[in-house]
Design a protein around this motif. Sequence first.
Motif, mmCIF file in Angstrom:
data_model
loop_
_atom_site.group_PDB
_atom_site.id
_atom_site.type_symbol
_atom_site.label_atom_id
_atom_site.label_comp_id
_atom_site.label_asym_id
_atom_site.label_seq_id
_atom_site.Cartn_x
_atom_site.Cartn_y
_atom_site.Cartn_z
ATOM 1 N N PHE A 1 12.667 11.437 -5.021
ATOM 2 C CA PHE A 1 12.880 12.694 -5.902
ATOM 3 C C PHE A 1 12.934 12.418 -7.276
ATOM 4 C CE2 PHE A 1 15.407 14.726 -2.221
ATOM 5 C CZ PHE A 1 14.223 15.308 -1.724
ATOM 6 N N LYS A 2 13.652 11.265 -7.626
ATOM 7 C CA LYS A 2 13.985 10.852 -9.049
ATOM 8 C C LYS A 2 12.736 10.294 -9.668
ATOM 9 C CE LYS A 2 18.142 8.914 -7.788
ATOM 10 N NZ LYS A 2 19.162 7.980 -7.915
ATOM 11 N N ALA A 3 11.789 9.654 -8.751
ATOM 12 C CA ALA A 3 10.668 9.286 -9.276
ATOM 13 C C ALA A 3 9.710 10.338 -9.582
ATOM 14 C CB ALA A 3 9.915 8.419 -8.021
ATOM 15 N N ILE A 4 9.633 11.550 -8.966
ATOM 16 C CA ILE A 4 8.897 12.426 -9.298
ATOM 17 C C ILE A 4 9.418 13.150 -10.746
ATOM 18 C CG2 ILE A 4 8.402 15.024 -8.769
ATOM 19 C CD1 ILE A 4 8.580 13.971 -5.634
ATOM 20 N N ARG A 5 10.919 13.136 -10.748
ATOM 21 C CA ARG A 5 11.310 13.749 -12.084
ATOM 22 C C ARG A 5 10.719 12.723 -13.297
ATOM 23 N NH1 ARG A 5 17.439 12.480 -12.580
ATOM 24 N NH2 ARG A 5 16.595 10.494 -12.642
ATOM 25 N N ASP A 6 10.748 11.473 -12.946
ATOM 26 C CA ASP A 6 10.628 10.421 -14.310
ATOM 27 C C ASP A 6 9.098 10.392 -14.590
ATOM 28 O OD1 ASP A 6 13.211 9.984 -14.059
ATOM 29 O OD2 ASP A 6 13.119 7.853 -13.626
ATOM 30 N N ASN A 7 8.516 10.535 -13.424
ATOM 31 C CA ASN A 7 6.713 10.396 -13.880
ATOM 32 C C ASN A 7 6.189 10.906 -12.849
ATOM 33 O OD1 ASN A 7 4.214 9.374 -14.447
ATOM 34 N ND2 ASN A 7 5.168 8.019 -16.022
ATOM 35 N N GLU A 8 5.562 11.704 -12.662
ATOM 36 C CA GLU A 8 4.918 12.466 -11.468
ATOM 37 C C GLU A 8 3.583 11.806 -11.045
ATOM 38 O OE1 GLU A 8 5.424 16.861 -11.575
ATOM 39 O OE2 GLU A 8 3.530 16.995 -10.495
ATOM 40 N N VAL A 9 2.839 11.338 -12.074
ATOM 41 C CA VAL A 9 1.736 10.714 -11.839
ATOM 42 C C VAL A 9 1.879 9.360 -11.194
ATOM 43 C CG1 VAL A 9 -0.349 9.749 -13.169
ATOM 44 C CG2 VAL A 9 0.499 11.880 -13.934
ATOM 45 N N ALA A 10 2.848 8.601 -11.710
ATOM 46 C CA ALA A 10 3.045 7.331 -11.114
ATOM 47 C C ALA A 10 3.685 7.224 -9.833
ATOM 48 C CB ALA A 10 4.078 6.732 -12.046
ATOM 49 N N ALA A 11 4.572 8.346 -9.537
ATOM 50 C CA ALA A 11 5.155 8.696 -8.240
ATOM 51 C C ALA A 11 4.090 8.996 -7.193
ATOM 52 C CB ALA A 11 6.157 9.903 -8.337
ATOM 53 N N GLU A 12 3.024 9.700 -7.489
ATOM 54 C CA GLU A 12 2.191 10.087 -6.749
ATOM 55 C C GLU A 12 1.033 8.847 -6.457
ATOM 56 O OE1 GLU A 12 -1.087 12.946 -7.758
ATOM 57 O OE2 GLU A 12 -1.155 13.695 -5.586
ATOM 58 N N ALA A 13 1.021 8.021 -7.404
ATOM 59 C CA ALA A 13 0.338 6.724 -7.327
ATOM 60 C C ALA A 13 0.910 5.751 -6.351
ATOM 61 C CB ALA A 13 -0.074 6.171 -8.557
ATOM 62 N N MET A 14 2.272 5.706 -6.418
ATOM 63 C CA MET A 14 3.114 5.011 -5.145
ATOM 64 C C MET A 14 2.981 5.528 -3.878
ATOM 65 S SD MET A 14 3.541 2.308 -6.973
ATOM 66 C CE MET A 14 2.420 2.590 -8.489
ATOM 67 N N GLY A 15 2.262 6.611 -3.717
ATOM 68 C CA GLY A 15 2.075 7.210 -2.262
ATOM 69 C C GLY A 15 3.037 8.184 -1.965
ATOM 70 N N ILE A 16 3.968 8.639 -2.987
ATOM 71 C CA ILE A 16 4.905 9.622 -2.534
ATOM 72 C C ILE A 16 4.337 10.984 -2.487
ATOM 73 C CG2 ILE A 16 6.875 10.868 -3.433
ATOM 74 C CD1 ILE A 16 7.981 8.161 -4.578
ATOM 75 N N ALA A 17 4.481 11.861 -1.614
ATOM 76 C CA ALA A 17 3.630 13.179 -1.267
ATOM 77 C C ALA A 17 4.478 14.194 -2.060
ATOM 78 C CB ALA A 17 3.801 13.576 0.239
ATOM 79 N N LEU A 18 3.699 14.412 -3.476
ATOM 80 C CA LEU A 18 4.577 15.215 -4.160
ATOM 81 C C LEU A 18 5.094 16.775 -3.625
ATOM 82 C CD1 LEU A 18 2.569 14.763 -7.606
ATOM 83 C CD2 LEU A 18 4.492 13.423 -7.051
ATOM 84 N N PHE A 19 4.290 17.479 -3.240
ATOM 85 C CA PHE A 19 4.393 18.594 -2.822
ATOM 86 C C PHE A 19 5.411 18.802 -1.708
ATOM 87 C CE2 PHE A 19 3.385 22.529 -0.493
ATOM 88 C CZ PHE A 19 3.797 23.569 -1.496
ATOM 89 N N LYS A 20 5.195 17.830 -0.870
ATOM 90 C CA LYS A 20 6.305 17.564 0.482
ATOM 91 C C LYS A 20 7.771 17.445 -0.039
ATOM 92 C CE LYS A 20 7.592 14.783 3.935
ATOM 93 N NZ LYS A 20 7.331 13.338 4.517
ATOM 94 N N HIS A 21 7.706 16.581 -1.181
ATOM 95 C CA HIS A 21 9.348 16.221 -1.613
ATOM 96 C C HIS A 21 9.684 17.211 -2.317
ATOM 97 C CE1 HIS A 21 8.145 12.140 0.046
ATOM 98 N NE2 HIS A 21 9.242 11.992 0.248
ATOM 99 N N LYS A 22 9.016 17.819 -3.186
ATOM 100 C CA LYS A 22 9.333 18.845 -4.201
ATOM 101 C C LYS A 22 9.863 20.036 -3.226
ATOM 102 C CE LYS A 22 6.202 18.357 -7.873
ATOM 103 N NZ LYS A 22 5.299 19.144 -8.683
ATOM 104 N N LEU A 23 9.096 20.193 -1.983
ATOM 105 C CA LEU A 23 9.595 21.381 -1.238
ATOM 106 C C LEU A 23 10.862 21.051 -0.524
ATOM 107 C CD1 LEU A 23 8.336 24.204 -0.279
ATOM 108 C CD2 LEU A 23 7.151 23.040 1.397
ATOM 109 N N LEU A 24 11.071 19.833 -0.084
ATOM 110 C CA LEU A 24 12.245 19.383 0.671
ATOM 111 C C LEU A 24 13.249 19.479 -0.490
ATOM 112 C CD1 LEU A 24 11.474 16.094 2.315
ATOM 113 C CD2 LEU A 24 12.442 17.879 3.472
ATOM 114 N N ALA A 25 13.266 19.174 -1.723
ATOM 115 C CA ALA A 25 14.541 19.415 -2.674
ATOM 116 C C ALA A 25 14.795 20.783 -2.771
ATOM 117 C CB ALA A 25 14.016 18.742 -3.567
ATOM 118 N N PHE A 26 13.580 21.569 -2.966
ATOM 119 C CA PHE A 26 13.910 23.032 -3.208
ATOM 120 C C PHE A 26 14.514 23.880 -1.932
ATOM 121 C CE2 PHE A 26 11.967 27.300 -3.663
ATOM 122 C CZ PHE A 26 12.300 27.580 -4.919
#
Lengths: 256, 299, 353
Positions: free
Chosen positions: C196-221
């Motif tokens: 979650f914090k990685a998405i907040r800090d840098n979305e592009v890098a978080a995705e490049a590190m393999g984090i499924a952005l949408f899934k994690h945003k939805l989870l937090a939401f």
Amino acid sequence: MSILKLDGVTKRFGGLVALSDFTVNIEDGEIIGLIGPNGAGKTTAFNVITGVYKPEQGRVTFIDRDITMLKAHPRTAMGICRTFQNIRLFDQMTVLENILVAMHIRLKKSIFSVVAGSPGYQKREKEMKEEAFELLKYVNLDHLANERAPNLPYGQQRRLEIARALATNPKLLLLDEPAAGMNPQETASLMEFINKIREEFKLTVFIIEHQMMVVMGICKRILVLDYGKTIAEGTPREIQNNPKVIEAYLGVKDSA
Amino acid sequence: MSLTHFFQHLANGVYLGSLYALIAIGYTMVYGILRLINFAHGELLIVGAFIAYYGILIFHLPWWFSFIIAIALGALVGVSLERVAYRPLREREAPRISLLVSAIGASFFLQNLGLVIIGGRHKSFYRPPFFAQTVQLGDVTVMNFLFVLPLITIIILGIVFFLVYRSKTGMAMRALAKDYPTARLMGININRIIAYTFALGSALAAIGGIMYALRYPAIHPLAGVLPGLKCFIAAVVGGIGNVPGAVLGGFILGMLEIMGIAFFPHLAGYRDAIAFIVLIIILSFKPTGLLGEQVVEKV
Amino acid sequence: MTKQRKIIFLIGALIVSGFLIYANFFFDAYVLRILNLIAIYMSAALGLSLINGFTGQFSLGIAGFMAVGGYAASLLTLPIAVKESIFFIRPLIWPFNSLELPFIVGILFAALMTAIFSFLIGFPVLRLRGDYLAIATLGFSEVIRVVSTNTITITNGALGLKGIPAFTNVWWSFGFAGFSLFVIWRLINSSYGRAFKAIRDNEVAAEAMGIALFKHKLLAFVIGSTLAGIAGALLAHLLTAIDPAMFRFFLTFNVLLMIVLGGMGSITGAVIGAAIVTFLFEFLRYLDSPMELGFITIPGAPGLRMVIFSTLLIVMILFRRQGLMGDKELSFAWIEGKLSRFFGRRGDENVNP
């Protein structure tokens, strides 16, 4: 064996053709360089490979699988990882946490078992921390594990970014200008470092670099891009003597 | 529905649409330059309406003079708002979310200050006889302003387009919206241009507020919230930062609101939800609005 | 958790429980009500903090989810006789008209409904970023309110629901605040929290590190909104009456003020912010109503309280953007440090085990 194949890849931004009919075949274990003047489309090529952009034409194949339209994050899970031209670390997190984020794809635990603190997750978390610490030790950043990432000096931030990419367990590592802003001494130690990790982690390395010393020094094969087109390909020696390359860089017709 | 009724709804739709368009332009200009949703823009409507109201009631000014004073003071309030709540953050290069929070704070501040000073009772706005005269249209009677005000809107739109696209300051505004750092390097006085933008946008809001009050003559300190939000949505739907887009969005929302209720009277209760539903649908298909530019993030 | 920390935790829990028992016996209804409100808003603020502060997805829809939770729970727990008497314009639809269920069932239903609603809403809006996301979530929150004003056979329209059983007491409200605290604390310090914090800090890098952005945003939401939804259910059973006007943007503003005041990236901050804002809100109530000062009476000024609150928000964002806590936490290590200093011995300072 081919690990990555780009076949006639074209990427446009409005009227601008950033990458035109780009073809490359990278063999497993190879270390290959990508050079070219500013705006030649080098980073666009990386963005197409990592899934940030989808090309209009052409195919991207990674270990016999067509990944042209695959999203970015599953590509990382398959073994493609990268660093960025302008360092992109997680600024509010520590060095150790930066590494741990890259291991999240390999967690394979549901959010419920995580919140409930299941023994399986706790064991996994402990393993991950140990592994991350090992990795930091390997890249000589372990003494800074609890420091915030932006507090590191520039050279170490670059190294951390590479270490973070390594934490995803890549097969193919894409380095976007890793030596940018480094002095000759730092550059030399970076070259040594890249060779070391390539052996240790059995990596294929695709590297964009402006400093000729780096590409010429560690790459066996180099591709030259200009205006989105491949204008030359060959060994460092061949590239150095290629008139087209000299023209692109020195700008015979004011093209640089 | 008879033809004359249809035309009456059409006139209402054009009226509301041009009103929304005027206000949406203010939003879009500010957003274009600061990348900030000026949440307090809706309150500026009501500031304009109340100044006009008190000008007539307390100072016995002729209505047109009172309107002019209201527009000028509205612009002044807008500029002061920027000076107090946004500029300090801008100069410290705060994240955009901080500016948004400050804007939300400013919006609540103005609303509640209005409640404290004016009180929560509705005030009935003076409708000058010039606007209140009626016209016979077949078998329906329509008040004059339904025709007069869209005309005024068109004139004002012309002026705004001239100011934004033909004047020198307008050029600086657009340069600032396009590329903030470069514009700054080119020697554009950023604070002056931003103040100018706020003045222009807030003056438009005051005009919109007065027009709103002429149409719905019961004014209240919180009455700006909903039209403010709807006009912001109009700006987003049209593509925020884009002046023609704001006009387009304003007309789409105004028309839909009037026609939707005219054709489906049993949905009248959902009137205030229409704009939000349109917003959600448009953003799902075109994340930067109808005329907005696609933003490609540089990696 | 080390033994020492377990002891500190246990002592803390005991102090809080002891205080609550004492409060329950000796405090009057008004003070208890404020305590309950503080605990309920803590849960809502923690939920919003997860979405806005930790995952960096600026949502302004929290009031809508509190409304969903409040209505969902109340529709199950309202006694059948009360339902018959308040739905006099048009009767309540089946099956709610024939249900009268225990509080816990109502709360679980509220959780389920807010989870479903936030999932359905998160799906389209979380593709948006920054202020587009803010305005779209605000839009959905307003749509929920307008719909609840119009669906008379379910929500009783603008009249709202009255006579909701007053089930909420300090045990429920603080119990749930503790639960929220536990969930968020566990989550933030886990691999998911880092994502979650990685998405907040840098979305592009978080995705490049393999984090499924949408899934994690939805989870937090969904998790954050569900906590707010349960807070809404508890609020309904504390106030015993709800109507659509309660869930205006105003409510979102208050919760937002709590996390901005406390610090957007801090759990402790959300807790402190909720306590301060709720307390001030009640304490300053006198500003809005006439006041007797011995020989003169100052007429109240409705809105003055909110003028102060909005000024507080602006001042906070202008002069202390990071809030009271920034992204720091009141941690065990900090308590241990203080304790060891207090007892005059240097504790082993294991900052990060």
